[in-house]
Each structure stands twice: as C-alpha cells, then as structure tokens.
Enzyme design. Sequence first.
Site, mmCIF file in Angstrom:
data_model
loop_
_atom_site.group_PDB
_atom_site.id
_atom_site.type_symbol
_atom_site.label_atom_id
_atom_site.label_comp_id
_atom_site.label_asym_id
_atom_site.label_seq_id
_atom_site.Cartn_x
_atom_site.Cartn_y
_atom_site.Cartn_z
ATOM 1 N N GLN A 119 -5.434 -0.501 -3.889
ATOM 2 C CA GLN A 119 -6.122 -1.618 -4.535
ATOM 3 C C GLN A 119 -7.085 -1.139 -5.636
ATOM 4 O O GLN A 119 -7.212 -1.773 -6.691
ATOM 5 C CB GLN A 119 -6.874 -2.426 -3.476
ATOM 6 C CG GLN A 119 -7.478 -3.712 -4.023
ATOM 7 C CD GLN A 119 -8.176 -4.507 -2.953
ATOM 8 O OE1 GLN A 119 -7.745 -4.524 -1.801
ATOM 9 N NE2 GLN A 119 -9.257 -5.182 -3.314
ATOM 10 N N CYS A 162 0.855 -1.189 0.000
ATOM 11 C CA CYS A 162 0.000 0.000 0.000
ATOM 12 C C CYS A 162 0.890 1.238 0.000
ATOM 13 O O CYS A 162 1.909 1.294 0.683
ATOM 14 C CB CYS A 162 -0.972 -0.014 1.180
ATOM 15 S SG CYS A 162 -0.451 0.896 2.625
ATOM 16 N N GLU A 163 0.497 2.206 -0.809
ATOM 17 C CA GLU A 163 1.362 3.371 -0.966
ATOM 18 C C GLU A 163 1.266 4.331 0.211
ATOM 19 O O GLU A 163 2.055 5.252 0.320
ATOM 20 C CB GLU A 163 1.059 4.096 -2.279
ATOM 21 C CG GLU A 163 -0.283 4.790 -2.335
ATOM 22 C CD GLU A 163 -0.519 5.444 -3.695
ATOM 23 O OE1 GLU A 163 0.184 5.121 -4.663
ATOM 24 O OE2 GLU A 163 -1.430 6.291 -3.775
ATOM 25 N N HIS A 164 0.306 4.126 1.098
ATOM 26 C CA HIS A 164 0.168 5.029 2.237
ATOM 27 C C HIS A 164 1.056 4.626 3.405
ATOM 28 O O HIS A 164 1.498 5.475 4.171
ATOM 29 C CB HIS A 164 -1.291 5.074 2.702
ATOM 30 C CG HIS A 164 -2.222 5.509 1.609
ATOM 31 N ND1 HIS A 164 -3.372 4.835 1.287
ATOM 32 C CD2 HIS A 164 -2.134 6.543 0.742
ATOM 33 C CE1 HIS A 164 -3.965 5.443 0.266
ATOM 34 N NE2 HIS A 164 -3.237 6.472 -0.082
ATOM 35 N N HIS A 165 1.289 3.336 3.565
ATOM 36 C CA HIS A 165 2.083 2.864 4.705
ATOM 37 C C HIS A 165 3.266 2.005 4.282
ATOM 38 O O HIS A 165 4.057 1.593 5.120
ATOM 39 C CB HIS A 165 1.196 2.051 5.657
ATOM 40 C CG HIS A 165 -0.033 2.788 6.117
ATOM 41 N ND1 HIS A 165 -1.235 2.708 5.464
ATOM 42 C CD2 HIS A 165 -0.211 3.650 7.137
ATOM 43 C CE1 HIS A 165 -2.125 3.481 6.075
ATOM 44 N NE2 HIS A 165 -1.529 4.065 7.093
ATOM 45 N N CYS A 189 -1.855 -2.911 6.731
ATOM 46 C CA CYS A 189 -1.958 -1.614 7.417
ATOM 47 C C CYS A 189 -3.264 -1.529 8.210
ATOM 48 O O CYS A 189 -3.354 -0.778 9.177
ATOM 49 C CB CYS A 189 -1.813 -0.448 6.440
ATOM 50 S SG CYS A 189 -3.090 -0.327 5.183
ATOM 51 N N HIS A 215 -5.317 -6.099 3.952
ATOM 52 C CA HIS A 215 -4.321 -5.028 4.025
ATOM 53 C C HIS A 215 -3.676 -5.051 5.408
ATOM 54 O O HIS A 215 -4.360 -4.848 6.411
ATOM 55 C CB HIS A 215 -4.986 -3.667 3.782
ATOM 56 C CG HIS A 215 -5.452 -3.495 2.363
ATOM 57 N ND1 HIS A 215 -4.908 -2.565 1.508
ATOM 58 C CD2 HIS A 215 -6.392 -4.169 1.649
ATOM 59 C CE1 HIS A 215 -5.504 -2.663 0.328
ATOM 60 N NE2 HIS A 215 -6.405 -3.621 0.387
HETATM 61 ZN ZN LIG Z 1 -2.105 1.387 4.040
#
Ligand SMILES: [Zn+2]
Length: 210
Positions: free
Chosen positions: A140, A99-102, A170, A168
């Site tokens: 996703q 995931c690009e956020h975490h 995260c 996920h």
């Molecule tokens: Zn994430």
Amino acid sequence: MDNDFPLNEEEIDGYVKIDRYNPEKVARIAAHYADILELLGEDPTRQGLLKTPERVAKALQYLTHGYDLNAADILRGAMFEEEYSQMVVVKDIEVYSLCEHHMLPFFGKAHVAYIPNGHIVGLSKIPRVVDIFARRLQVQERMTNEIRDCIQETLNPIGVAVVIECKHLCMCMRGVQKQNSVTTTSAFTGEFAHERTRNEFLRLITASLS
Ligand SMILES: [Zn+2]
C-alpha cells in the site's frame, strides 16, 4: 474460451490488449494451480474443481493487468489547458489490489487531490490511474507514492495529495487476525506540504455532502 472478466471500452481506454488471456499463459498458470490443489490435499479431478485452475489463471491475469497499462499515457491523453487553480478532489475511489507478500487482497478507498498549474485532467482518469497501480502485486505504501508521482510528473500541478485506506486480508484472515484494522497511507507534494492546504484536503475528504 469463457471470459470471466469481459473488458468494456472504458476499461481498456483505447489500449487494445489482445493477450488479456494469453492462452499459453493461462495453460501454464493453470497447470501449476492443478499441482497446488493436489498439494493442498484436494482432488483436482473432482467436478467442482475441474475448471478451477483455469479460472484462477484468468483471475490472476485480470487482477494484475495494471502491468500492461501506462498510467502516465492515460493522463496525457486527457489533459486540457485550463486556468482553474483551486484544489480538485476525487474521493472514495474504490481500490482492489493484491499484497505482494501473500498475494491476498487488500481493498478500500483512495482519495486524490491536485492543484492545477495550467492543466487539468479528465476526472475519470484519476480513478483509472489508481486502478492501474492497484492491479498488480503491491504494498500500500508504494502504491500511494506511485499514484502521487505519476500525477505530479505528468500534470506538473502545484501539489498532489493521495490518502489510501485499506483492509488487508493477509492481516484479517491469518496471523494476527485484527479483523477490523484499516491501514492508512498518505503522500503529498508541493503545496500540500503546507499544513493549511493539507488540512483543507483532509476536511474535504472527511466531509459528507448532506
Ligand atoms: Zn500481506
């Protein structure tokens, strides 16, 4: 140089990626990770961690190697003229992404279908396309659309359907800790806009052979 992730022929699919472990990149990423270990309160010089920054640097390069591959080219390289015009379904394709956020993993299964319009593609190429879009920083939802668009634009089929189900980390490991939640995304084109066709696809991906 020890190679944690040896490439096999099938995986590179004719693409020679000489800088898979670009030594300069490995060294630079590793230096940052040595700092990160220290910032986390660790001792990067203790035995167990000595090679960790380098291993992480290589792992991250492997996990993002999709940036270096062109999914449309891979499909085009295995297209065949064929009059088959029924739905082709490839289900239970393993997905491993970040995931690009975490920058934490999300993983699960993709199910892909298309209805040919004069051209079919070698079946192994569909999982390859999924993998190429998964091996990079992703969300996703976008990955689902990218897989759909790549197949639609390259094969020009009568329709494309993509359903992806992932867990996920995260979500599981931090914050809300919804440990068993699965995120489902879907994307359709053409004939799959019709409920009857979409339902046939959904029935096929949920049915078991036995
Ligand atoms: Zn994430």
